[in-house]
Write an enzyme that holds these catalytic residues in place. Structure first.
Site, short mmCIF file in Angstrom:
data_model
loop_
_atom_site.label_atom_id
_atom_site.label_comp_id
_atom_site.label_asym_id
_atom_site.label_seq_id
_atom_site.Cartn_x
_atom_site.Cartn_y
_atom_site.Cartn_z
N GLY A 25 29.32 -56.15 -42.82
CA GLY A 25 30.77 -56.13 -42.69
C GLY A 25 31.30 -57.36 -41.98
N ASP A 153 17.53 -48.69 -51.73
CA ASP A 153 18.02 -47.32 -51.61
C ASP A 153 18.32 -46.76 -53.00
OD1 ASP A 153 17.90 -47.70 -48.90
OD2 ASP A 153 20.06 -47.87 -48.59
N GLU A 155 20.53 -44.58 -53.77
CA GLU A 155 21.98 -44.44 -53.97
C GLU A 155 22.65 -45.72 -54.44
OE1 GLU A 155 20.82 -41.76 -50.43
OE2 GLU A 155 20.33 -43.74 -51.20
N CYS A 389 47.58 -40.16 -29.94
CA CYS A 389 47.40 -39.00 -30.82
C CYS A 389 47.16 -37.73 -29.99
CB CYS A 389 46.28 -39.27 -31.82
SG CYS A 389 46.28 -38.12 -33.22
N MET A 392 48.53 -37.94 -26.55
CA MET A 392 49.94 -37.63 -26.32
C MET A 392 50.15 -36.12 -26.23
SD MET A 392 53.41 -38.26 -28.59
CE MET A 392 53.31 -36.64 -29.39
N HIS A 523 48.42 -43.99 -34.21
CA HIS A 523 47.23 -44.74 -33.80
C HIS A 523 47.54 -46.24 -33.84
CE1 HIS A 523 44.02 -41.64 -33.69
NE2 HIS A 523 44.84 -40.99 -34.51
N GLU A 525 45.96 -48.68 -32.70
CA GLU A 525 44.78 -49.53 -32.87
C GLU A 525 44.53 -49.90 -34.34
OE1 GLU A 525 43.06 -45.23 -32.77
OE2 GLU A 525 44.78 -46.36 -31.99
#
Length: 551
Positions: A25, A153, A155, A389, A392, A523, A525
């Site tokens: 990533g 793999d 998959e 979230c 709060m 959110h 972030e």
């Protein structure tokens, strides 16, 4: 922006070998960042080989954070990396899973779209994969495609076949393969070993894919001779073995890749000429992350602490905001379950010595009392607090119980029969696409969320307004429960400020008699980026620095 050729998107496929979690990533994000700063329009696609339809119902302890896009898609956390690096929004089309592919093909078969043919991996599943790859690459000069998992793999086989076919169909001047692999250090011998990389590349070539660039993860720098050995044994050019050492910050990786010369083989393969990305601003921010002027300590009160990836976007958002005020953010990880029941004034609280307190989101009853304890500590001791979230909702419950005297105030998430449902499950609401949704306690988990971007009207003169400087903001949500409007007047009469609302729903609250106590339902972030930190998180750090305690 530069443009290559109309409808001639260039594809860079990023695969991983030897083992998982090598940083595909970050590699994808770094390549994309360098191309973007070279003037190109860049998009990224993450393919997840697991069979879940989306990661929305997967435990954070199992999979890490679920990232939410502006259009309400629950995606892999790598989409968050892409947004943070590229400073742009991605959408549902930028992430898909094996579950989505098979579901789509089966639904088409049920509708008769395959005209009674036998449905097979090749061509039907592979064609669906290629279709979605083309869809994600539309209107972009480059599409970086990251395949999750590891070569070999079971998959991942249909995806590798799709990549092989695309290379065959589009040609080598439009498709290249980047393989991220491990060069392990055998400490007893003091040697870096290349054999695992050779075997991984052999597995790729057996499938029909020959990588043009190798990104070699290792603990120390590869010498020229070792690079040449890898290039020769894996049949890549000498300048196409790119070293990826462990870095002081993930945001330094694009700069490291640039220094390693990764753009040279990319430009050569695509016939682009010399690329010179402008990374000056990026470099300045990275220097502030690595060598900041100030430091603060935040008490991070969570309940998924055994896997820090559960809070990836939030910890990265703190890094972004810290870089912009030249401040290192030291996180004191506090398990809310262990905090539960601790006395406020006994001098032994884990919260003693922190400069501010952060209460993140979460689901379920586990660890709730500890979070309430931390909120009370921040309120009583006048320590800056940001609740997000669930944070709060708990701030409201704590205030109702301990200040307003509503001792049984609770959320129906924790007690569906509570006599004081100050937080409740709203049954009818409008989703981010403008469609009416109905959710109840018995609804399927994947279909009961308020997801995606919603507008929020901001109260002028509030701390929220001071942060955003806007009357209306748009932020992303991922939650099921809301503040019960029947309690709104009692909260306001009791001294709580409701500083943000969305179609009658409470979006943000503050306390008047406190240096800085703010909690938001959304959110923040999810919209924070290195070059553009989220305003409320940035303000939280500014206030933390301003009210820094003498330790």
């Amino acid at each position: 922006m530069k443009s290559i050729q109309t409808s001639k998107t260039k594809y860079i496929f990023v695969t991983g070998g030897v083992l998982s979690s090598l940083g595909k990533g970050i590699t994808s994000s770094s390549i994309a960042t360098l191309l973007q700063h070279s003037g190109f329009e860049v998009s990224i696609l993450k393919i997840d080989p697991y069979i879940n339809v989306d990661p929305g119902t997967m435990s954070p302890l199992e999979h890490g954070e679920v990232f939410v896009t502006s259009d309400g898609a629950e995606t892999d956390l790598d989409i968050g990396h892409y947004e943070r690096f590229l400073n742009k929004d991605f959408h549902k089309a930028n992430n898909f899973t094996t579950g989505q592919i098979y579901l789509s093909v089966i639904e088409k078969e049920r509708r008769g779209e395959y005209l009674g043919k036998t449905i097979q991996i090749v061509p039907h599943i592979v064609d669906e994969i290629k279709h979605r790859i083309h869809l994600a690459g539309k209107q972009s000069d480059f599409l970086i495609v990251e395949l999750g998992g590891t070569v070999g793999d079971m998959e991942g086989m249909p995806y590798l076949e799709a990549m092989r076919q695309l290379k065959h169909e589009l040609g080598s001047n439009q498709v290249i393969s980047v393989h991220v692999t491990l060069i392990p250090l055998i400490k007893a011998a003091g040697e870096l070993k290349t054999k695992p990389t050779q075997h991984s590349v052999q597995e790729l070539r057996r499938i029909g894919i020959s990588p043009q660039i190798l990104v070699a993860r290792c603990e120390r720098m590869l010498g020229k001779e070792l690079k040449k050995k890898i290039a020769l044994s894996c049949d890549v050019d000498d300048d196409s073995v790119i070293v990826a050492q462990d870095s002081q910050s993930i945001y330094k990786c694009p700069l490291d890749f640039l220094q390693e010369g990764i753009l040279v083989p990319i430009a050569r393969r695509f016939g682009l000429g010399e690329l010179n990305p402008n990374m000056d601003e990026w470099d300045m921010l990275v220097k502030k992350i690595i060598s900041p002027k100030d430091s603060i300590t935040i008490g991070f009160v969570g309940k998924y602490l055994s896997l820090k990836e559960s809070y990836k976007s939030l910890t990265e958002a703190l890094i972004h905001a810290g870089a912009h005020i030249n401040t290192r953010v030291d996180i004191r990880w506090i398990d809310s379950q262990k905090l539960q029941g601790a006395a406020l004034e006994d001098g032994k609280s884990e919260l003693d010595g922190v400069d501010s307190i952060l209460i993140p989101g979460g689901f379920g009853e586990r660890g709730i009392e500890g979070k309430l304890q931390a909120i009370e500590y921040a309120r009583v001791h006048k320590i800056p607090l940001l609740g997000i979230c669930l944070g709060m909702q708990l701030a409201i419950i704590e205030y109702a119980r301990n200040v307003l005297g509503i001792t049984q105030a609770n959320s129906t998430e924790f007690d569906k029969d509570t006599k004081e449902p100050i937080i409740y499950l709203i049954e009818d609401f409008i989703d981010s696409q403008g469609n009416k949704q109905v959710r109840t306690h018995s609804s399927p988990m994947g279909g009961t969320m308020r997801l995606g971007e919603y507008p929020c009207a901001v109260l002028k003169g509030s701390k929220l307004y001071e942060a955003y400087k806007q009357d209306c903001i748009r932020e992303r949500h991922r939650h099921r429960y809301e503040v019960n409007p029947a309690y709104k007047k009692r909260l306001e009469d009791g001294g709580m400020v409701i500083s943000g609302e969305s179609s009658g729903l409470v979006e943000a609250i503050e306390l008047k008699d406190h240096p800085w106590f703010v909690a938001v339902q959304f959110h923040p972030e999810f919209t924070s980026r290195l070059k553009n930190p989220n305003p409320i998180i940035l303000e939280f750090l500014r206030q933390t620095l301003a009210h820094k305690r003498v330790h």
